[in-house]
Design an enzyme around this catalytic site. Sequence first.
Site, short mmCIF file in Angstrom:
data_model
loop_
_atom_site.label_atom_id
_atom_site.label_comp_id
_atom_site.label_asym_id
_atom_site.label_seq_id
_atom_site.Cartn_x
_atom_site.Cartn_y
_atom_site.Cartn_z
N LYS A 256 -33.98 -68.25 44.46
CA LYS A 256 -34.99 -67.74 45.41
C LYS A 256 -35.90 -68.90 45.80
O LYS A 256 -35.41 -69.86 46.40
CB LYS A 256 -35.71 -66.55 44.77
CG LYS A 256 -34.74 -65.41 44.45
CD LYS A 256 -35.45 -64.19 43.95
CE LYS A 256 -34.52 -63.01 43.85
NZ LYS A 256 -33.85 -62.88 42.56
N ARG B 293 -26.92 -69.50 43.04
CA ARG B 293 -27.20 -68.17 42.47
C ARG B 293 -27.02 -68.23 40.96
O ARG B 293 -25.97 -68.66 40.48
CB ARG B 293 -26.23 -67.12 43.02
CG ARG B 293 -26.07 -67.12 44.51
CD ARG B 293 -25.46 -65.83 45.00
NE ARG B 293 -26.48 -64.80 44.95
CZ ARG B 293 -27.48 -64.72 45.81
NH1 ARG B 293 -27.60 -65.59 46.79
NH2 ARG B 293 -28.37 -63.76 45.71
N TYR C 47 -13.15 -74.05 30.91
CA TYR C 47 -13.79 -73.12 29.97
C TYR C 47 -14.69 -73.92 29.05
O TYR C 47 -14.27 -74.95 28.51
CB TYR C 47 -12.74 -72.37 29.13
CG TYR C 47 -12.68 -70.92 29.52
CD1 TYR C 47 -13.78 -70.10 29.29
CD2 TYR C 47 -11.56 -70.38 30.13
CE1 TYR C 47 -13.76 -68.77 29.67
CE2 TYR C 47 -11.53 -69.05 30.51
CZ TYR C 47 -12.64 -68.25 30.28
OH TYR C 47 -12.63 -66.94 30.66
N ASP D 286 -40.95 -62.25 34.25
CA ASP D 286 -39.78 -62.48 35.10
C ASP D 286 -40.29 -63.14 36.38
O ASP D 286 -40.86 -62.47 37.25
CB ASP D 286 -39.10 -61.14 35.39
CG ASP D 286 -37.91 -61.29 36.33
OD1 ASP D 286 -37.76 -62.37 36.96
OD2 ASP D 286 -37.13 -60.33 36.46
N GLU E 127 -16.95 -72.23 26.57
CA GLU E 127 -17.68 -71.26 25.72
C GLU E 127 -18.40 -71.99 24.62
O GLU E 127 -17.86 -72.93 24.01
CB GLU E 127 -16.70 -70.24 25.12
CG GLU E 127 -16.29 -69.19 26.13
CD GLU E 127 -15.31 -68.18 25.53
OE1 GLU E 127 -14.91 -68.35 24.36
OE2 GLU E 127 -14.94 -67.24 26.25
N THR F 215 -34.45 -66.32 38.19
CA THR F 215 -33.24 -66.69 38.93
C THR F 215 -33.45 -68.14 39.41
O THR F 215 -34.58 -68.64 39.39
CB THR F 215 -33.02 -65.80 40.17
OG1 THR F 215 -34.19 -65.86 40.98
CG2 THR F 215 -32.73 -64.38 39.80
N1 PLP Z 1 -35.86 -60.22 38.63
C1 PLP Z 1 -36.49 -60.11 39.80
C2 PLP Z 1 -37.98 -60.01 39.82
C3 PLP Z 1 -35.75 -60.10 40.99
O1 PLP Z 1 -36.38 -59.94 42.16
C4 PLP Z 1 -34.35 -60.18 40.92
C5 PLP Z 1 -33.52 -60.17 42.13
O2 PLP Z 1 -33.89 -59.87 43.20
C6 PLP Z 1 -33.75 -60.28 39.67
C7 PLP Z 1 -34.53 -60.30 38.54
C8 PLP Z 1 -32.27 -60.26 39.48
O3 PLP Z 1 -31.57 -61.26 39.96
P1 PLP Z 1 -29.98 -61.16 40.15
O4 PLP Z 1 -29.79 -60.51 41.47
O5 PLP Z 1 -29.57 -62.58 40.08
O6 PLP Z 1 -29.44 -60.35 39.02
#
Ligand code: PLP
Length: 413
Positions: A226, A232, A51, A197, A53, A223
């Site tokens: 990808k 992940r 842990y 994002d 935190e 993320t």
């Molecule tokens: N943002 C975008 C543009 C995504 O394509 C994705 C997942 O496909 C996410 C956020 C979310 O990722 P997670 O599945 O890890 O929550």
Amino acid sequence: MSYLQKRDPDVARIIQKEYERQVNGLELIASENVVSHAVLEAAGSIMTNKYAEGYPGKRYYGGCEFHDQVEDLARDRVCALFGAEHANVQPHSGSQANMAVYFTKLQTGQKILSMNLSQGGHLSHGSPVNFSGKIYNVAQYGVDLKTEQMDYGQIAEMAKQTKPDLIVCGASAYPRTIDFKAFQEISEDVGAVCVADIAHIAGLVATGLHPTSVGVTDFTTSTTHKTLRGPRGGFVLCREEDGPGIDKSVFPGMQGGPLMHIIAAKAVCFYEASTPAFKEYAAQIIKNAQVLAETLKNEGLRLVSDGTDNHLCLLDLTNLGLTGLAAENALGEAGITVNKNTIPNDQKGPFITSGLRVGTPAVTSRGMKEEEMRKIGTWIAAILKDIDNTSLKAKIHGEVIELASKYTLYPEV
Ligand code: PLP
């Protein structure tokens, strides 16, 4: 996995089957990748036992000295990789990275302007079935239906009319370059916070192959799993002055203990992504996607926006009289894994769809190049044009196994 085989043969057998599926198949899901041995070792390490935190130097548990070191390393590396002032590497996923920004900058009921899920956006950008659509007021933009690309004039107009408090740019199924500067300007004009994002394109941004959002938009979320090819997970990048707010939103705001084994694996991923070999890899992802797109077009298939600038292309199956669902299943029978996807103005729902999303990050990690993309494109087209031909699918499946099994599952960096 000798311990697992002895202790729990049921799980070991399932994992072995999944290994065989991955190694013998062609993974063309645009949001997936395969990680290196080094990332896997860190993710499967004893760092899971603790842990931690809080944050480095300020934990709520004793014994965190090595967790402090690894989290500092991850934060420093991701800041250096993207040129950011502050990073939070604790979000368990991309959705939680987005949640952290919303919790920092918005009150319940305030307004988000983002891309429609059916035209390429993501659930966590304000879909009514997601927390983001339930606790915020959401307006959404799409693509221009003629060019099938973002029209920044239209988005600016919409921002003026809807007066959002926060604008999200970034997508899950958009094959073209995103102009983050334009989004920041649109946001500033209406007094909104701008969040990029970059989940899908992070590996391309990290290597300078897609224009960056860092230092351009107010916040960047992503993320790690990808195109960035890590475990992940998620992270947030921002200016120094916004760091304390983001950190507080992640912990204690929305998470408890961080996944320290995953943070260790993120640190490895950020190191790998900084190497010259990774830059070559990222360039090959784009080359491969473009060759795949050309092959599909030469076979008479229609691509949304007529091509790609990044790691994915979006096929419009309407002319073939096929649904995305049928196409996904037929290709699956031949060991080619893709996902059905809505296309702009899709008349079918998200479980049926009129499109397919096809991406190259995973096959590129395995070492495949232009020649293999031409083969794969030809196989996809052959199956889609003759979808009920069982012997054709069986024949191609044999060829897919022969091709895929020649390549390692674990990328060398
Ligand atoms: N943002 C975008 C543009 C995504 O394509 C994705 C997942 O496909 C996410 C956020 C979310 O990722 P997670 O599945 O890890 O929550």
